[in-house]
Design a protein around this motif. Structure first.
Motif, short mmCIF file in Angstrom:
data_model
loop_
_atom_site.label_atom_id
_atom_site.label_comp_id
_atom_site.label_asym_id
_atom_site.label_seq_id
_atom_site.Cartn_x
_atom_site.Cartn_y
_atom_site.Cartn_z
N GLY A 7 16.18 37.19 19.92
CA GLY A 7 15.36 36.23 20.70
C GLY A 7 15.16 36.88 22.05
O GLY A 7 14.26 36.59 22.90
N PHE A 8 16.89 37.58 22.63
CA PHE A 8 16.82 37.99 23.72
C PHE A 8 15.24 38.90 24.09
O PHE A 8 14.85 38.80 25.30
CB PHE A 8 17.99 38.53 24.44
CG PHE A 8 17.79 39.02 25.82
CD1 PHE A 8 17.72 37.95 26.51
CD2 PHE A 8 18.34 40.18 26.22
CE1 PHE A 8 18.13 38.79 28.65
CE2 PHE A 8 18.29 40.82 26.62
CZ PHE A 8 18.32 39.64 28.66
N TYR A 9 15.55 39.88 23.51
CA TYR A 9 14.28 40.93 23.48
C TYR A 9 13.14 40.85 23.42
O TYR A 9 12.21 40.74 23.79
CB TYR A 9 15.02 42.29 23.06
CG TYR A 9 15.90 43.02 23.21
CD1 TYR A 9 15.77 43.43 24.61
CD2 TYR A 9 17.34 42.64 22.43
CE1 TYR A 9 17.58 44.30 24.77
CE2 TYR A 9 18.48 43.60 22.41
CZ TYR A 9 17.92 44.53 23.69
OH TYR A 9 19.73 44.79 23.99
N ALA A 10 12.87 39.54 22.45
CA ALA A 10 11.72 39.19 22.21
C ALA A 10 11.33 38.16 23.89
O ALA A 10 10.07 38.74 23.97
CB ALA A 10 11.30 38.10 21.13
N VAL A 11 12.23 37.40 23.73
CA VAL A 11 11.37 37.03 25.64
C VAL A 11 11.00 37.88 26.82
O VAL A 11 10.59 37.88 26.99
CB VAL A 11 12.54 35.95 26.01
CG1 VAL A 11 12.77 35.26 27.48
CG2 VAL A 11 13.12 34.79 24.80
N GLY A 14 7.81 39.88 25.61
CA GLY A 14 7.16 38.91 25.96
C GLY A 14 7.24 37.71 27.04
O GLY A 14 5.14 38.86 27.11
N CYS A 15 7.56 38.21 28.27
CA CYS A 15 7.21 38.48 29.65
C CYS A 15 7.16 39.53 30.05
O CYS A 15 5.91 39.10 30.55
CB CYS A 15 8.35 38.16 30.44
SG CYS A 15 9.07 36.00 29.98
N SER A 40 17.68 45.24 30.29
CA SER A 40 17.80 43.79 28.90
C SER A 40 18.94 44.45 28.20
O SER A 40 19.94 43.24 27.92
CB SER A 40 16.67 43.45 28.87
OG SER A 40 15.75 44.89 27.56
#
Length: 54
Positions: A7-11, A14-15, A40
């Motif tokens: 989830g962290f890497y997806a956010v 995405g940003c 990250s």
């Protein structure tokens, strides 16, 4: 890979994708992507530790 990391890497990705077209050439985007990924990866353990889910 656990769900928190995913989830962290997806956010983060995405940003980053919001700004990718404005960054210029392929090499600049590649460099920025590598830098953001490295930062990250370094920050995630700190965040997980702060929330006690380590």
């Amino acid at each position: 890979m656990d769900i928190i990391a995913l989830g962290f890497y997806a956010v983060v990705c995405g940003c980053l994708s919001l700004f990718a077209p404005q960054l210029g050439t392929l090499y600049v985007r590649l460099g920025v992507g590598a830098a953001v990924g490295a930062v990250s990866a370094l920050v995630l353990p700190l965040i997980k530790g702060a929330f006690g889910s380590y």
